[in-house]
Design an enzyme around this catalytic site. Structure first.
Site, short mmCIF file in Angstrom:
data_model
loop_
_atom_site.label_atom_id
_atom_site.label_comp_id
_atom_site.label_asym_id
_atom_site.label_seq_id
_atom_site.Cartn_x
_atom_site.Cartn_y
_atom_site.Cartn_z
N SER A 176 0.80 -1.23 0.00
CA SER A 176 0.00 0.00 0.00
C SER A 176 0.84 1.27 0.00
O SER A 176 0.33 2.35 -0.32
CB SER A 176 -0.94 0.02 1.21
OG SER A 176 -0.23 0.20 2.41
N LYS A 220 0.75 4.51 6.81
CA LYS A 220 0.21 5.36 5.75
C LYS A 220 0.85 6.75 5.86
O LYS A 220 1.57 7.05 6.81
CB LYS A 220 -1.32 5.50 5.85
CG LYS A 220 -2.09 4.19 5.95
CD LYS A 220 -2.08 3.41 4.67
CE LYS A 220 -2.84 2.09 4.84
NZ LYS A 220 -2.77 1.23 3.65
#
Length: 241
Positions: free
Chosen positions: A46, A89
């Site tokens: 990701s 993230k």
């Protein structure tokens, strides 16, 4: 004879004292490092190309004791949709920001971001994304995205990251060696340089981290250098005896 006994006793006393000092310094070093940094294993794609699957990174838990996370920081946090897991993230929106996302491309407070760390082929949406149009980031929450926009479960799907969930800032990729992104994570604050909030509703914070001329946060440099500082201190202490 008495002088020899006294000298022998003094040597034993000095040796015992040095052993105790070394043990105390080692314990102190362990406690400080354990409270300030943490290892994290990247699981998944990701954050490509900034972070690769199965890389080991060093998480700085020290910095956010002094200031809130800032836009562009890569953070590790307890995942709101899966509390038993930790996610990694990038912070795109801080409290008070107004976020709009179009096909994976975010605008913050009306400023379209030019994110050079996101590859064009990885820009886009995922099937689970919700529409993000002029969404205001609440106090003590953060809006996060993966750099691999077409393959990331992030705030577009499950919402904001509460401040209390944040473990720390990803600071250093240390394994495997020789990767294209090993070493300190770059400072990307320039991407957000034109973003200005109409009203500031940040949570209470302290002094912000100070990047040097090469874009490396001084707090990160301190954490990396910390073990060496303790070793030098211990060596100097021994030299004095």
């Amino acid at each position: 004879m008495n002088a020899e006994i006294e000298l022998s006793f003094e040597k034993r006393h000095r040796l015992i004292r040095e052993v105790i000092e070394t043990a105390v310094l080692t314990l102190l070093l362990f406690l400080v490092i354990h409270s300030a940094v943490q290892n994290f294993n990247v699981d998944g794609h990701s954050m490509e190309p900034s972070l690769h699957d199965r890389e080991l990174i060093l998480v700085d838990k020290w910095t956010y004791l002094f200031h809130a996370p800032t836009r562009g920081d890569v953070i590790v946090f307890v995942a709101p949709p899966e509390p038993s897991a930790d996610y990694v993230k990038r912070v795109v929106g801080i409290p008070g920001d107004i976020i709009t996302i179009t096909d994976g491309m975010p605008s913050v407070d009306g400023v379209a971001l030019k994110e050079y760390y996101v590859q064009p082929a990885r820009m886009g949406a995922t099937p689970g994304d919700n529409p993000i149009v002029k969404m205001i980031v609440p106090p003590d929450d953060f809006f996060v995205l993966g750099d691999n926009r077409v393959g990331s479960s992030d705030s577009r799907t499950w919402g904001f990251v509460p401040r209390k969930n944040i473990i720390g800032r990803a600071a250093l990729v240390y394994w495997p060696l020789g990767q294209d992104n090993s070493g300190l994570l770059p400072n990307v604050s320039s991407v957000y340089g034109k973003v200005q909030q109409a009203q500031t509703v940040h949570p209470t914070s302290f002094t912000s981290g100070i990047p040097n001329s090469h874009g490396i946060d001084v707090n990160t440099m301190f954490l990396v250098a910390m073990p060496g500082v303790f070793m030098v201190f211990s060596y100097k202490r021994r030299r004095k005896h």
